[in-house]
Motif scaffolding. Structure first.
Motif, PDB file in Angstrom:
ATOM      1  N   ALA A   4       0.824  -1.207   0.000  1.00 38.21           N
ATOM      2  CA  ALA A   4       0.000   0.000   0.000  1.00 38.21           C
ATOM      3  C   ALA A   4       0.860   1.260   0.000  1.00 38.21           C
ATOM      4  CB  ALA A   4      -0.929   0.011   1.199  1.00 38.21           C
ATOM      5  N   ARG A   5       2.086   1.156   0.479  1.00 40.84           N
ATOM      6  CA  ARG A   5       2.969   2.323   0.524  1.00 40.84           C
ATOM      7  C   ARG A   5       3.917   2.386  -0.666  1.00 40.84           C
ATOM      8  NH1 ARG A   5       4.209   1.614   6.736  1.00 40.84           N
ATOM      9  NH2 ARG A   5       2.299   2.475   7.579  1.00 40.84           N
ATOM     10  N   VAL A  19      -0.800  -0.033 -21.677  1.00 39.61           N
ATOM     11  CA  VAL A  19      -0.450   0.621 -20.417  1.00 39.61           C
ATOM     12  C   VAL A  19       0.113  -0.453 -19.493  1.00 39.61           C
ATOM     13  CG1 VAL A  19      -1.317   1.876 -18.402  1.00 39.61           C
ATOM     14  CG2 VAL A  19      -2.291   2.314 -20.673  1.00 39.61           C
ATOM     15  N   ARG A  20       1.229  -0.154 -18.879  1.00 37.75           N
ATOM     16  CA  ARG A  20       1.807  -1.060 -17.882  1.00 37.75           C
ATOM     17  C   ARG A  20       1.776  -0.348 -16.540  1.00 37.75           C
ATOM     18  NH1 ARG A  20       7.244  -2.559 -19.620  1.00 37.75           N
ATOM     19  NH2 ARG A  20       6.123  -4.015 -20.961  1.00 37.75           N
ATOM     20  N   MET A  21       1.243  -1.046 -15.541  1.00 37.26           N
ATOM     21  CA  MET A  21       1.209  -0.539 -14.163  1.00 37.26           C
ATOM     22  C   MET A  21       2.042  -1.461 -13.296  1.00 37.26           C
ATOM     23  SD  MET A  21      -2.771   0.503 -13.537  1.00 37.26           S
ATOM     24  CE  MET A  21      -2.396   1.218 -11.928  1.00 37.26           C
ATOM     25  N   ARG A  22       2.691  -0.838 -12.294  1.00 37.94           N
ATOM     26  CA  ARG A  22       3.491  -1.633 -11.364  1.00 37.94           C
ATOM     27  C   ARG A  22       3.451  -0.975  -9.997  1.00 37.94           C
ATOM     28  NH1 ARG A  22       8.780  -1.267  -9.807  1.00 37.94           N
ATOM     29  NH2 ARG A  22       9.262   0.240 -11.445  1.00 37.94           N
ATOM     30  N   ARG A  23       3.290  -1.819  -8.988  1.00 36.86           N
ATOM     31  CA  ARG A  23       3.341  -1.374  -7.589  1.00 36.86           C
ATOM     32  C   ARG A  23       3.942  -2.508  -6.789  1.00 36.86           C
ATOM     33  NH1 ARG A  23      -1.700   1.198  -4.279  1.00 36.86           N
ATOM     34  NH2 ARG A  23      -0.413   2.545  -2.990  1.00 36.86           N
ATOM     35  N   MET A  45     -13.199   1.975  -6.618  1.00 31.77           N
ATOM     36  CA  MET A  45     -12.566   1.324  -5.464  1.00 31.77           C
ATOM     37  C   MET A  45     -12.185   2.341  -4.384  1.00 31.77           C
ATOM     38  SD  MET A  45     -10.287  -1.462  -7.515  1.00 31.77           S
ATOM     39  CE  MET A  45      -9.930  -2.709  -6.276  1.00 31.77           C
ATOM     40  N   THR A  46     -11.862   3.573  -4.793  1.00 29.26           N
ATOM     41  CA  THR A  46     -11.540   4.599  -3.789  1.00 29.26           C
ATOM     42  C   THR A  46     -12.760   4.977  -2.964  1.00 29.26           C
ATOM     43  OG1 THR A  46     -11.951   6.503  -5.228  1.00 29.26           O
ATOM     44  CG2 THR A  46      -9.708   5.605  -5.220  1.00 29.26           C
ATOM     45  N   LYS A  55      -6.949   5.407   0.309  1.00 31.30           N
ATOM     46  CA  LYS A  55      -5.494   5.515   0.465  1.00 31.30           C
ATOM     47  C   LYS A  55      -4.759   4.423  -0.306  1.00 31.30           C
ATOM     48  CE  LYS A  55      -5.333   2.964   4.788  1.00 31.30           C
ATOM     49  NZ  LYS A  55      -5.029   3.012   6.209  1.00 31.30           N
ATOM     50  N   HIS A  56      -5.424   3.298  -0.550  1.00 34.41           N
ATOM     51  CA  HIS A  56      -4.796   2.207  -1.296  1.00 34.41           C
ATOM     52  C   HIS A  56      -4.948   2.371  -2.800  1.00 34.41           C
ATOM     53  CE1 HIS A  56      -4.158   0.072   2.420  1.00 34.41           C
ATOM     54  NE2 HIS A  56      -5.434   0.229   2.727  1.00 34.41           N
TER      55      HIS A  56
END
Length: 78
Positions: A4-5, A19-23, A45-46, A55-56
């Protein structure tokens, strides 16, 4: 660092067709045609549970909005 951070990275790839997303260790790639759908999903989702999950998921929304702006710029420039 918890997932989450971890910062969210999102970028156009494959000659601006995806589109590529990464976390953290999570990642996904999807066609630009699905950008609005993914953005709407993360916005919803927010708002779940009275905004307790914002926040996530807000970092995902912010990252995708930047990609959307970049895509619009790329398309304007031809």
């Amino acid at each position: 660092m918890s997932a989450a951070r971890d910062p969210v990275f999102a970028m156009l790839v494959k000659d601006n067709t995806a589109v590529r997303m990464r976390r953290g260790t999570w990642s996904e790639e999807f066609p630009v045609e699905k950008l609005e759908e993914r953005l709407a999903m993360y916005v919803s989702m927010t708002k779940r549970a009275g905004g307790q999950h914002a926040k996530h998921h807000q970092p995902n929304v912010d990252a995708l909005l930047k990609v959307k702006a970049k895509l619009e710029e790329v398309r304007r420039e031809g």
